[in-house]
Scaffold this active site. Structure first.
Site, short mmCIF file in Angstrom:
data_model
loop_
_atom_site.label_atom_id
_atom_site.label_comp_id
_atom_site.label_asym_id
_atom_site.label_seq_id
_atom_site.Cartn_x
_atom_site.Cartn_y
_atom_site.Cartn_z
N THR A 213 -9.16 -5.52 -4.77
CA THR A 213 -8.62 -4.36 -4.06
C THR A 213 -7.13 -4.15 -4.37
O THR A 213 -6.43 -5.11 -4.71
CB THR A 213 -8.81 -4.57 -2.54
OG1 THR A 213 -8.02 -3.62 -1.84
CG2 THR A 213 -8.36 -5.96 -2.09
N ASP A 214 -6.68 -2.92 -4.20
CA ASP A 214 -5.24 -2.64 -4.37
C ASP A 214 -4.40 -3.38 -3.33
O ASP A 214 -3.20 -3.57 -3.50
CB ASP A 214 -4.96 -1.12 -4.32
CG ASP A 214 -5.39 -0.45 -3.02
OD1 ASP A 214 -5.87 -1.15 -2.10
OD2 ASP A 214 -5.26 0.79 -2.92
N GLU A 215 -5.06 -3.82 -2.24
CA GLU A 215 -4.30 -4.48 -1.17
C GLU A 215 -3.70 -5.81 -1.61
O GLU A 215 -2.81 -6.34 -0.97
CB GLU A 215 -5.18 -4.69 0.07
CG GLU A 215 -5.64 -3.39 0.67
CD GLU A 215 -6.02 -3.51 2.14
OE1 GLU A 215 -5.53 -4.42 2.82
OE2 GLU A 215 -6.83 -2.68 2.59
N TYR B 224 -7.19 -10.48 5.06
CA TYR B 224 -8.24 -9.95 4.17
C TYR B 224 -7.72 -9.92 2.73
O TYR B 224 -8.34 -10.47 1.80
CB TYR B 224 -8.65 -8.53 4.61
CG TYR B 224 -9.28 -7.70 3.51
CD1 TYR B 224 -10.53 -8.04 2.98
CD2 TYR B 224 -8.63 -6.57 2.98
CE1 TYR B 224 -11.11 -7.28 1.96
CE2 TYR B 224 -9.19 -5.81 1.96
CZ TYR B 224 -10.43 -6.17 1.47
OH TYR B 224 -10.99 -5.42 0.45
N LYS C 287 -8.73 -11.97 -0.86
CA LYS C 287 -9.10 -11.28 -2.10
C LYS C 287 -8.21 -11.75 -3.25
O LYS C 287 -8.68 -11.94 -4.37
CB LYS C 287 -8.99 -9.75 -1.94
CG LYS C 287 -9.93 -9.12 -0.95
CD LYS C 287 -11.39 -9.28 -1.29
CE LYS C 287 -11.81 -8.41 -2.45
NZ LYS C 287 -13.28 -8.52 -2.70
#
Ligand SMILES: NC(=O)c1ccc[n+]([C@@H]2O[C@H](COP(=O)([O-])OP(=O)(O)OC[C@H]3O[C@@H](n4cnc5c(N)ncnc54)[C@H](O)[C@@H]3O)[C@@H](O)[C@H]2O)c1
Length: 396
Positions: A175-177, A202, A206
Protein backbone atom coordinates in the site's frame (compact mmCIF):
# COMPACT_ATOMS: atom_id res chain seq x y z
CA UNK A 1 5.14 -41.66 -53.60
CA UNK A 2 7.30 -41.88 -50.46
CA UNK A 3 7.46 -38.07 -50.18
CA UNK A 4 3.72 -37.85 -50.57
CA UNK A 5 3.03 -40.26 -47.72
CA UNK A 6 5.39 -38.33 -45.49
CA UNK A 7 3.57 -35.11 -46.35
CA UNK A 8 0.20 -36.62 -45.44
CA UNK A 9 1.63 -38.02 -42.26
CA UNK A 10 2.90 -34.58 -41.22
CA UNK A 11 -0.36 -32.98 -42.26
CA UNK A 12 -2.23 -35.40 -39.97
CA UNK A 13 0.00 -34.58 -37.01
CA UNK A 14 -0.51 -30.86 -37.51
CA UNK A 15 -4.25 -31.28 -37.93
CA UNK A 16 -4.35 -33.39 -34.74
CA UNK A 17 -2.35 -30.74 -32.87
CA UNK A 18 -4.69 -27.99 -34.01
CA UNK A 19 -7.78 -29.98 -32.94
CA UNK A 20 -6.21 -30.75 -29.56
CA UNK A 21 -5.06 -27.16 -29.03
CA UNK A 22 -8.50 -25.83 -29.94
CA UNK A 23 -10.12 -28.29 -27.56
CA UNK A 24 -8.06 -27.00 -24.62
CA UNK A 25 -8.16 -23.34 -25.75
CA UNK A 26 -11.68 -22.78 -27.17
CA UNK A 27 -11.20 -18.99 -26.97
CA UNK A 28 -8.82 -19.21 -29.96
CA UNK A 29 -11.82 -19.73 -32.27
CA UNK A 30 -12.66 -16.06 -31.72
CA UNK A 31 -9.17 -15.06 -32.77
CA UNK A 32 -9.41 -17.17 -35.92
CA UNK A 33 -12.43 -15.19 -37.04
CA UNK A 34 -10.06 -12.37 -38.05
CA UNK A 35 -7.26 -14.79 -38.90
CA UNK A 36 -3.94 -13.05 -38.99
CA UNK A 37 -1.02 -15.45 -38.76
CA UNK A 38 0.99 -13.24 -36.44
CA UNK A 39 -1.92 -12.93 -34.03
CA UNK A 40 -2.55 -16.66 -33.93
CA UNK A 41 1.15 -17.25 -33.36
CA UNK A 42 1.16 -14.66 -30.57
CA UNK A 43 -1.82 -16.29 -28.89
CA UNK A 44 -0.24 -19.70 -29.28
CA UNK A 45 3.08 -18.51 -27.91
CA UNK A 46 1.41 -16.81 -25.01
CA UNK A 47 -0.59 -19.83 -23.93
CA UNK A 48 2.16 -22.34 -24.67
CA UNK A 49 4.28 -20.98 -21.86
CA UNK A 50 1.44 -20.12 -19.55
CA UNK A 51 -1.57 -22.22 -18.66
CA UNK A 52 -0.89 -20.16 -15.58
CA UNK A 53 -2.32 -21.24 -12.33
CA UNK A 54 -2.96 -18.44 -9.88
CA UNK A 55 -3.38 -18.35 -6.19
CA UNK A 56 -5.35 -15.23 -5.28
CA UNK A 57 -7.35 -13.95 -2.32
CA UNK A 58 -10.97 -13.01 -2.41
CA UNK A 59 -11.50 -9.76 -0.52
CA UNK A 60 -12.51 -6.61 -2.30
CA UNK A 61 -9.67 -6.05 -4.79
CA UNK A 62 -8.78 -9.76 -5.05
CA UNK A 63 -12.32 -10.62 -6.18
CA UNK A 64 -12.12 -8.14 -9.07
CA UNK A 65 -8.67 -9.38 -10.10
CA UNK A 66 -9.92 -13.00 -10.01
CA UNK A 67 -13.00 -12.11 -12.10
CA UNK A 68 -10.92 -10.28 -14.70
CA UNK A 69 -8.35 -13.07 -15.05
CA UNK A 70 -10.76 -16.02 -15.00
CA UNK A 71 -13.09 -14.44 -17.59
CA UNK A 72 -10.53 -12.90 -19.91
CA UNK A 73 -8.07 -15.81 -19.88
CA UNK A 74 -10.05 -19.06 -19.94
CA UNK A 75 -6.77 -20.97 -20.36
CA UNK A 76 -5.49 -19.64 -16.99
CA UNK A 77 -6.60 -21.54 -13.93
CA UNK A 78 -7.55 -19.28 -11.03
CA UNK A 79 -7.51 -20.64 -7.49
CA UNK A 80 -8.78 -18.26 -4.82
CA UNK A 81 -7.59 -19.07 -1.30
CA UNK A 82 -9.14 -17.03 1.52
CA UNK A 83 -10.20 -17.51 5.11
CA UNK A 84 -13.42 -15.54 4.49
CA UNK A 85 -12.89 -13.10 7.30
CA UNK A 86 -15.61 -10.75 8.58
CA UNK A 87 -15.00 -8.36 5.61
CA UNK A 88 -15.11 -11.03 2.94
CA UNK A 89 -17.96 -12.60 1.05
CA UNK A 90 -18.05 -15.56 -1.30
CA UNK A 91 -20.85 -13.89 -3.28
CA UNK A 92 -18.18 -11.45 -4.52
CA UNK A 93 -17.07 -14.31 -6.76
CA UNK A 94 -20.55 -15.24 -8.07
CA UNK A 95 -19.68 -14.06 -11.58
CA UNK A 96 -17.03 -16.75 -11.98
CA UNK A 97 -18.14 -19.43 -9.53
CA UNK A 98 -19.37 -21.72 -12.34
CA UNK A 99 -16.38 -21.31 -14.63
CA UNK A 100 -14.30 -24.43 -15.18
CA UNK A 101 -11.02 -22.56 -14.71
CA UNK A 102 -12.00 -21.27 -11.24
CA UNK A 103 -11.70 -22.88 -7.83
CA UNK A 104 -12.19 -21.60 -4.28
CA UNK A 105 -10.34 -22.98 -1.27
CA UNK A 106 -11.18 -21.79 2.25
CA UNK A 107 -8.03 -21.46 4.32
CA UNK A 108 -5.82 -19.23 6.41
CA UNK A 109 -2.46 -18.01 5.08
CA UNK A 110 -1.06 -18.53 8.57
CA UNK A 111 -1.41 -22.29 8.08
CA UNK A 112 1.86 -23.54 6.52
CA UNK A 113 0.62 -27.09 5.88
CA UNK A 114 -2.55 -26.08 4.07
CA UNK A 115 -0.83 -23.36 2.02
CA UNK A 116 1.89 -25.79 0.90
CA UNK A 117 -0.64 -28.50 0.15
CA UNK A 118 -2.75 -26.19 -2.05
CA UNK A 119 0.30 -24.83 -3.91
CA UNK A 120 1.50 -28.33 -4.74
CA UNK A 121 -1.85 -29.95 -5.37
CA UNK A 122 -3.04 -27.15 -7.67
CA UNK A 123 0.38 -26.82 -9.35
CA UNK A 124 0.39 -23.09 -8.61
CA UNK A 125 2.95 -21.08 -10.59
CA UNK A 126 1.84 -17.51 -9.78
CA UNK A 127 0.85 -15.99 -6.46
CA UNK A 128 -1.04 -12.68 -6.20
CA UNK A 129 -1.06 -11.97 -2.51
CA UNK A 130 -4.00 -9.72 -1.59
CA UNK A 131 -4.80 -11.34 1.77
CA UNK A 132 -4.44 -8.98 4.73
CA UNK A 133 -6.05 -7.27 7.67
CA UNK A 134 -6.70 -3.93 6.03
CA UNK A 135 -8.71 -1.57 8.23
CA UNK A 136 -6.56 1.13 9.82
CA UNK A 137 -9.16 1.86 12.55
CA UNK A 138 -8.97 -1.76 13.75
CA UNK A 139 -5.18 -1.64 13.83
CA UNK A 140 -5.25 1.11 16.48
CA UNK A 141 -7.12 -1.21 18.83
CA UNK A 142 -5.69 -4.68 18.34
CA UNK A 143 -2.81 -4.89 15.96
CA UNK A 144 -1.81 -8.47 16.85
CA UNK A 145 -4.23 -9.74 14.14
CA UNK A 146 -2.41 -7.46 11.71
CA UNK A 147 1.01 -8.86 12.61
CA UNK A 148 -0.37 -12.40 12.40
CA UNK A 149 -1.93 -12.12 8.94
CA UNK A 150 0.12 -9.41 7.28
CA UNK A 151 3.62 -10.37 8.45
CA UNK A 152 3.47 -14.00 9.59
CA UNK A 153 0.95 -14.92 6.86
CA UNK A 154 3.15 -13.34 4.18
CA UNK A 155 6.13 -15.24 5.59
CA UNK A 156 4.22 -18.53 5.33
CA UNK A 157 3.31 -17.82 1.69
CA UNK A 158 6.91 -16.92 0.84
CA UNK A 159 8.30 -20.04 2.48
CA UNK A 160 5.72 -22.26 0.76
CA UNK A 161 6.54 -20.59 -2.57
CA UNK A 162 10.26 -21.17 -1.98
CA UNK A 163 9.82 -24.86 -1.20
CA UNK A 164 7.28 -25.40 -3.98
CA UNK A 165 9.86 -24.25 -6.56
CA UNK A 166 7.55 -23.85 -9.60
CA UNK A 167 6.70 -20.20 -8.82
CA UNK A 168 7.22 -17.86 -11.80
CA UNK A 169 5.76 -14.74 -10.18
CA UNK A 170 5.02 -13.77 -6.58
CA UNK A 171 3.11 -10.50 -6.65
CA UNK A 172 2.91 -8.97 -3.20
CA UNK A 173 0.18 -6.36 -2.80
CA UNK A 174 1.27 -3.54 -0.51
CA UNK A 175 0.00 0.00 0.00
CA UNK A 176 0.99 3.65 -0.43
CA UNK A 177 0.60 3.93 3.35
CA UNK A 178 4.05 2.35 3.81
CA UNK A 179 5.60 5.69 2.73
CA UNK A 180 3.89 7.53 5.55
CA UNK A 181 1.98 10.75 5.05
CA UNK A 182 2.62 13.52 2.58
CA UNK A 183 3.06 16.22 5.20
CA UNK A 184 1.87 19.17 3.11
CA UNK A 185 -0.03 19.69 -0.11
CA UNK A 186 3.29 20.71 -1.67
CA UNK A 187 5.04 17.41 -0.82
CA UNK A 188 6.43 15.90 -4.03
CA UNK A 189 4.85 12.65 -5.26
CA UNK A 190 6.82 9.75 -3.77
CA UNK A 191 8.69 7.37 -6.05
CA UNK A 192 9.34 3.70 -5.33
CA UNK A 193 12.83 4.47 -3.95
CA UNK A 194 11.38 6.70 -1.18
CA UNK A 195 12.15 5.68 2.39
CA UNK A 196 9.36 3.77 4.18
CA UNK A 197 7.97 5.65 7.21
CA UNK A 198 4.64 4.06 8.15
CA UNK A 199 2.69 5.98 10.79
CA UNK A 200 0.03 3.47 11.89
CA UNK A 201 0.19 -0.22 12.91
CA UNK A 202 -1.59 -1.40 9.72
CA UNK A 203 0.95 0.36 7.48
CA UNK A 204 3.82 -0.85 9.69
CA UNK A 205 2.80 -4.49 9.22
CA UNK A 206 2.56 -3.93 5.46
CA UNK A 207 6.06 -2.42 5.44
CA UNK A 208 7.34 -5.33 7.57
CA UNK A 209 5.89 -7.82 5.08
CA UNK A 210 7.60 -5.98 2.23
CA UNK A 211 11.01 -6.49 3.84
CA UNK A 212 10.37 -10.22 4.06
CA UNK A 213 9.36 -10.28 0.38
CA UNK A 214 12.53 -8.39 -0.59
CA UNK A 215 14.67 -10.79 1.44
CA UNK A 216 13.18 -13.85 -0.30
CA UNK A 217 13.90 -12.22 -3.63
CA UNK A 218 17.53 -11.49 -2.67
CA UNK A 219 18.30 -14.70 -0.77
CA UNK A 220 16.35 -17.29 -2.70
CA UNK A 221 15.80 -15.57 -6.08
CA UNK A 222 12.04 -15.90 -5.60
CA UNK A 223 10.62 -13.85 -8.53
CA UNK A 224 8.84 -11.25 -6.37
CA UNK A 225 7.16 -8.02 -7.43
CA UNK A 226 5.77 -5.49 -4.93
CA UNK A 227 2.91 -3.06 -5.60
CA UNK A 228 2.02 0.03 -3.53
CA UNK A 229 -1.44 1.32 -4.30
CA UNK A 230 -3.65 4.31 -3.54
CA UNK A 231 -7.05 3.95 -1.86
CA UNK A 232 -9.40 1.79 -3.89
CA UNK A 233 -13.20 2.07 -4.12
CA UNK A 234 -16.00 0.32 -6.02
CA UNK A 235 -18.45 -2.59 -5.71
CA UNK A 236 -17.70 -5.53 -3.33
CA UNK A 237 -15.97 -3.44 -0.63
CA UNK A 238 -16.93 -4.15 2.98
CA UNK A 239 -18.67 -1.04 4.39
CA UNK A 240 -16.04 -0.28 7.04
CA UNK A 241 -14.06 1.81 4.50
CA UNK A 242 -14.95 5.43 3.79
CA UNK A 243 -16.98 5.35 0.55
CA UNK A 244 -19.11 2.23 1.16
CA UNK A 245 -19.57 3.22 4.80
CA UNK A 246 -20.85 6.74 4.00
CA UNK A 247 -23.02 5.33 1.20
CA UNK A 248 -24.60 2.75 3.51
CA UNK A 249 -25.07 5.27 6.31
CA UNK A 250 -26.91 7.59 3.90
CA UNK A 251 -28.95 4.73 2.41
CA UNK A 252 -30.20 4.05 5.96
CA UNK A 253 -31.16 7.73 6.44
CA UNK A 254 -28.27 8.38 8.86
CA UNK A 255 -25.67 11.14 8.81
CA UNK A 256 -22.12 10.29 7.71
CA UNK A 257 -19.49 10.25 10.46
CA UNK A 258 -16.47 12.30 9.37
CA UNK A 259 -13.22 11.84 11.30
CA UNK A 260 -11.74 15.13 12.55
CA UNK A 261 -12.61 18.11 10.37
CA UNK A 262 -12.82 16.01 7.18
CA UNK A 263 -9.93 17.85 5.51
CA UNK A 264 -7.63 14.80 5.14
CA UNK A 265 -7.41 13.72 1.53
CA UNK A 266 -7.03 10.37 -0.17
CA UNK A 267 -6.41 9.52 -3.79
CA UNK A 268 -9.25 7.25 -4.92
CA UNK A 269 -8.83 4.65 -7.66
CA UNK A 270 -11.71 2.67 -9.15
CA UNK A 271 -11.35 -1.05 -8.46
CA UNK A 272 -11.60 -2.21 -12.09
CA UNK A 273 -8.72 0.10 -13.01
CA UNK A 274 -6.74 -1.53 -10.20
CA UNK A 275 -7.60 -5.06 -11.44
CA UNK A 276 -6.30 -4.01 -14.88
CA UNK A 277 -3.13 -2.72 -13.23
CA UNK A 278 -2.55 -6.22 -11.80
CA UNK A 279 -3.16 -7.74 -15.24
CA UNK A 280 -0.46 -5.46 -16.69
CA UNK A 281 1.92 -6.14 -13.79
CA UNK A 282 1.41 -9.88 -14.14
CA UNK A 283 2.29 -9.87 -17.82
CA UNK A 284 4.87 -7.10 -18.04
CA UNK A 285 6.61 -6.39 -14.73
CA UNK A 286 9.98 -7.93 -13.96
CA UNK A 287 10.94 -9.78 -10.77
CA UNK A 288 12.50 -7.41 -8.26
CA UNK A 289 10.40 -4.44 -9.40
CA UNK A 290 8.36 -2.27 -7.05
CA UNK A 291 5.47 -0.41 -8.65
CA UNK A 292 3.23 2.35 -7.35
CA UNK A 293 -0.41 2.20 -8.47
CA UNK A 294 -1.76 5.72 -8.24
CA UNK A 295 -4.42 7.92 -9.79
CA UNK A 296 -5.47 11.54 -10.15
CA UNK A 297 -8.46 11.83 -7.83
CA UNK A 298 -7.12 13.41 -4.66
CA UNK A 299 -10.23 14.35 -2.73
CA UNK A 300 -10.91 15.35 0.88
CA UNK A 301 -13.17 13.17 3.01
CA UNK A 302 -15.55 16.13 3.36
CA UNK A 303 -15.82 16.47 -0.43
CA UNK A 304 -16.47 12.72 -0.74
CA UNK A 305 -19.32 13.04 1.77
CA UNK A 306 -20.85 16.00 -0.09
CA UNK A 307 -20.57 14.23 -3.46
CA UNK A 308 -22.32 11.12 -2.10
CA UNK A 309 -25.10 13.22 -0.57
CA UNK A 310 -25.67 14.89 -3.91
CA UNK A 311 -25.56 11.58 -5.85
CA UNK A 312 -28.30 10.26 -3.57
CA UNK A 313 -30.40 13.41 -4.22
CA UNK A 314 -30.16 14.48 -0.58
CA UNK A 315 -28.49 17.86 -1.23
CA UNK A 316 -31.25 19.82 0.52
CA UNK A 317 -30.41 18.04 3.79
CA UNK A 318 -26.62 18.31 3.48
CA UNK A 319 -26.05 20.11 6.82
CA UNK A 320 -27.92 17.56 8.90
CA UNK A 321 -26.35 14.61 7.04
CA UNK A 322 -22.76 15.51 7.96
CA UNK A 323 -21.49 14.95 11.51
CA UNK A 324 -17.92 15.36 12.72
CA UNK A 325 -16.56 12.76 15.17
CA UNK A 326 -13.22 12.53 17.04
CA UNK A 327 -10.30 11.78 14.77
CA UNK A 328 -8.21 8.59 14.75
CA UNK A 329 -5.18 8.36 17.05
CA UNK A 330 -3.20 9.54 14.08
CA UNK A 331 -4.59 10.33 10.65
CA UNK A 332 -2.21 10.83 7.74
CA UNK A 333 -2.94 14.12 5.97
CA UNK A 334 -2.55 12.61 2.49
CA UNK A 335 -0.61 10.07 0.42
CA UNK A 336 1.06 11.16 -2.77
CA UNK A 337 2.76 8.71 -5.12
CA UNK A 338 4.31 8.80 -8.57
CA UNK A 339 3.10 6.02 -10.90
CA UNK A 340 5.42 6.77 -13.82
CA UNK A 341 6.93 3.26 -13.81
CA UNK A 342 3.52 1.61 -14.15
CA UNK A 343 2.51 4.04 -16.92
CA UNK A 344 5.63 2.96 -18.81
CA UNK A 345 4.31 -0.61 -18.72
CA UNK A 346 1.16 0.63 -20.47
CA UNK A 347 -1.34 1.13 -17.62
CA UNK A 348 -3.41 4.23 -17.08
CA UNK A 349 -6.40 5.12 -14.94
CA UNK A 350 -9.57 5.06 -17.08
CA UNK A 351 -12.57 5.50 -14.80
CA UNK A 352 -13.64 9.12 -14.18
CA UNK A 353 -14.25 9.88 -10.49
CA UNK A 354 -17.91 10.96 -10.91
CA UNK A 355 -18.76 7.94 -13.05
CA UNK A 356 -16.98 5.50 -10.73
CA UNK A 357 -18.71 6.90 -7.67
CA UNK A 358 -22.12 6.77 -9.37
CA UNK A 359 -21.60 3.12 -10.38
CA UNK A 360 -20.53 2.30 -6.83
CA UNK A 361 -23.57 3.97 -5.23
CA UNK A 362 -25.91 2.16 -7.64
CA UNK A 363 -24.25 -1.16 -6.73
CA UNK A 364 -24.74 -0.59 -2.98
CA UNK A 365 -28.40 0.32 -3.59
CA UNK A 366 -28.87 -3.12 -5.19
CA UNK A 367 -26.62 -5.10 -2.86
CA UNK A 368 -26.93 -3.33 0.49
CA UNK A 369 -27.40 -6.70 2.21
CA UNK A 370 -24.43 -8.41 0.49
CA UNK A 371 -22.47 -8.54 3.76
CA UNK A 372 -25.35 -9.41 6.09
CA UNK A 373 -25.64 -7.37 9.28
CA UNK A 374 -23.20 -4.46 8.87
CA UNK A 375 -24.25 -2.40 11.92
CA UNK A 376 -20.85 -2.88 13.62
CA UNK A 377 -19.10 -1.50 10.53
CA UNK A 378 -21.29 1.60 10.28
CA UNK A 379 -20.38 3.11 13.67
CA UNK A 380 -17.99 6.07 13.69
CA UNK A 381 -15.00 3.98 14.76
CA UNK A 382 -15.58 0.28 14.06
CA UNK A 383 -14.02 -2.08 16.60
CA UNK A 384 -14.40 -5.37 14.80
CA UNK A 385 -11.60 -7.62 16.07
CA UNK A 386 -10.60 -4.97 18.61
CA UNK A 387 -10.03 -5.97 22.24
CA UNK A 388 -12.79 -4.66 24.57
CA UNK A 389 -11.80 -1.34 26.11
CA UNK A 390 -9.01 -0.67 23.60
CA UNK A 391 -9.10 2.84 22.20
CA UNK A 392 -8.91 3.78 18.55
CA UNK A 393 -9.52 7.52 18.69
CA UNK A 394 -7.88 10.63 20.06
CA UNK A 395 -10.63 11.28 22.53
CA UNK A 396 -11.21 7.93 24.22
N1 LIG B 1 -8.54 -1.24 -0.38
C1 LIG B 1 -7.61 -0.34 -0.55
O1 LIG B 1 -7.89 0.86 -0.60
C2 LIG B 1 -6.17 -0.75 -0.67
C3 LIG B 1 -5.22 0.19 -1.10
C4 LIG B 1 -3.89 -0.19 -1.23
C5 LIG B 1 -3.51 -1.49 -0.95
N2 LIG B 1 -4.43 -2.38 -0.51
C6 LIG B 1 -3.96 -3.74 -0.22
O2 LIG B 1 -4.64 -4.60 -1.11
C7 LIG B 1 -4.87 -5.86 -0.50
C8 LIG B 1 -6.34 -6.20 -0.61
O3 LIG B 1 -7.09 -5.17 0.01
P1 LIG B 1 -8.68 -5.20 0.05
O4 LIG B 1 -9.14 -3.83 0.15
O5 LIG B 1 -9.20 -6.07 -1.03
O6 LIG B 1 -8.88 -5.91 1.45
P2 LIG B 1 -10.12 -6.64 2.11
O7 LIG B 1 -10.04 -6.35 3.55
O8 LIG B 1 -11.38 -6.35 1.37
O9 LIG B 1 -9.80 -8.17 1.83
C9 LIG B 1 -8.77 -8.84 2.47
C10 LIG B 1 -9.01 -10.33 2.27
O10 LIG B 1 -7.98 -11.02 2.94
C11 LIG B 1 -8.56 -12.14 3.60
N3 LIG B 1 -7.70 -12.49 4.72
C12 LIG B 1 -7.33 -11.71 5.77
N4 LIG B 1 -6.51 -12.39 6.59
C13 LIG B 1 -6.37 -13.63 6.03
C14 LIG B 1 -5.65 -14.79 6.40
N5 LIG B 1 -4.93 -14.82 7.53
N6 LIG B 1 -5.74 -15.88 5.61
C15 LIG B 1 -6.48 -15.87 4.47
N7 LIG B 1 -7.19 -14.80 4.06
C16 LIG B 1 -7.12 -13.70 4.84
C17 LIG B 1 -9.93 -11.66 4.06
O11 LIG B 1 -10.81 -12.73 4.29
C18 LIG B 1 -10.34 -10.82 2.87
O12 LIG B 1 -11.02 -11.60 1.92
C19 LIG B 1 -4.38 -5.73 0.94
O13 LIG B 1 -3.10 -6.30 1.03
C20 LIG B 1 -4.30 -4.23 1.18
O14 LIG B 1 -3.29 -3.92 2.10
C21 LIG B 1 -5.74 -2.05 -0.36
Amino acid sequence: MYTRIQFYHFGGVWFGCIILYTFYNPHIIYHWAGLSTTYVFYTYRKSSHTLYCYLLFSGFIGSHAAILLAKKYPHYKVVVYDKLDYCSCLANLNEISRLKNFKFVKGDISSPDLVSYVMTEEKIDTVMHFAAQTHVDNSFGNSFNFTQSNIFGTHVLLEAAKIHKGIKRFIHVSTDEVYGEGETFETEAMKEEHILEPTNPYAATKAGAEFLVKSYHRSFKLPCIITRGNNVYGPHQFPEKLIPKFTNQLLRGRPVTLHGDGSNTRNFLYVEDVARAFEVILHKAQPGQILNIGGDNEISNLEVAKKLISLLDLGDKEDELITFVPDRKFNDLRYTINSGKLHQLGWKEEMAWEEGLKTTVEWYKDYTSRFGNIEDALVAHPRIGVAPGASVTNSD
